[in-house]
Design an enzyme around this catalytic site. Structure first.
Site, mmCIF file in Angstrom:
data_model
loop_
_atom_site.group_PDB
_atom_site.id
_atom_site.type_symbol
_atom_site.label_atom_id
_atom_site.label_comp_id
_atom_site.label_asym_id
_atom_site.label_seq_id
_atom_site.Cartn_x
_atom_site.Cartn_y
_atom_site.Cartn_z
ATOM 1 N N HIS A 15 0.850 -1.196 0.000
ATOM 2 C CA HIS A 15 0.000 0.000 0.000
ATOM 3 C C HIS A 15 0.878 1.234 0.000
ATOM 4 C CE1 HIS A 15 -0.230 1.146 4.553
ATOM 5 N NE2 HIS A 15 0.919 0.584 4.284
ATOM 6 N N CYS A 26 5.748 6.709 4.192
ATOM 7 C CA CYS A 26 4.547 5.904 3.940
ATOM 8 C C CYS A 26 3.768 6.369 2.709
ATOM 9 C CB CYS A 26 3.641 5.911 5.164
ATOM 10 S SG CYS A 26 4.381 5.050 6.575
ATOM 11 N N HIS A 30 5.000 0.481 -0.434
ATOM 12 C CA HIS A 30 5.726 -0.430 0.451
ATOM 13 C C HIS A 30 4.783 -1.539 0.890
ATOM 14 C CE1 HIS A 30 3.738 2.389 3.183
ATOM 15 N NE2 HIS A 30 3.848 1.466 4.142
ATOM 16 N N HIS A 32 3.699 -4.916 3.767
ATOM 17 C CA HIS A 32 3.683 -5.426 5.137
ATOM 18 C C HIS A 32 3.174 -6.860 5.125
ATOM 19 C CE1 HIS A 32 4.087 -1.395 6.876
ATOM 20 N NE2 HIS A 32 3.114 -0.991 6.076
ATOM 21 N N HIS A 70 -1.487 -10.514 -1.085
ATOM 22 C CA HIS A 70 -0.648 -10.226 -2.247
ATOM 23 C C HIS A 70 -1.344 -9.287 -3.240
ATOM 24 C CE1 HIS A 70 1.815 -13.331 -0.494
ATOM 25 N NE2 HIS A 70 2.800 -12.903 -1.270
ATOM 26 N N GLU A 113 0.534 -3.914 11.262
ATOM 27 C CA GLU A 113 1.350 -3.903 10.052
ATOM 28 C C GLU A 113 2.797 -4.240 10.362
ATOM 29 O OE1 GLU A 113 0.728 0.040 8.497
ATOM 30 O OE2 GLU A 113 2.372 0.847 9.685
#
Length: 125
Positions: A15, A26, A30, A32, A70, A113
């Site tokens: 996201h 952010c 990136h 998580h 994914h 996360e």
């Protein structure tokens, strides 16, 4: 007196947070490995002494695998994919699609996360 149980699920996703300043880390794409913990509560237990059979939560796990795992969360959610809003989205989905089919009721849902950063949504009854 109520009894509460929890079940934890994981999914991996990417996201970015588009409403942050361009230099914010952010704001960049990136990923998580998210951890989702569902807490269920009941005043009375069903045989053989369950709040809810953990196997009855399979539809929720299937939703996570099919729709979020994914994926780029910005493409699949209709809101900014912060932990707080993901938790709210998942709690709403759980209440609409799973809760009526099980004996326990949703008490809280947390989305992490990372091991140190999470958001928790709670029912206010």
């Amino acid at each position: 007196m109520a009894t509460t149980i929890g079940k934890t699920f994981t999914f991996a996703a990417a996201h970015y947070l588009s409403n942050l300043p361009p230099g914010h880390k952010c704001a960049r794409l990136h990923g998580h490995t998210y951890t989702v913990t569902v807490e269920l509560t009941a005043d009375d237990l069903i045989e053989p002494g369950f709040v809810t059979d953990f196997g009855d939560l399979a539809p929720f796990y299937e939703y996570l695998k099919v729709h979020l795992d994914h994926r780029l969360l910005n493409d699949v959610l209709d809101q900014e994919p912060t932990c707080e809003l993901i938790a709210r989205h998942l709690a709403d989905w759980f209440q609409r699609h799973v809760e009526a089919q099980i004996p326990g009721r949703l008490h809280a849902l947390a989305v992490a996360e990372s091991p140190t950063s999470w958001a928790r949504w709670e029912v206010r009854r």
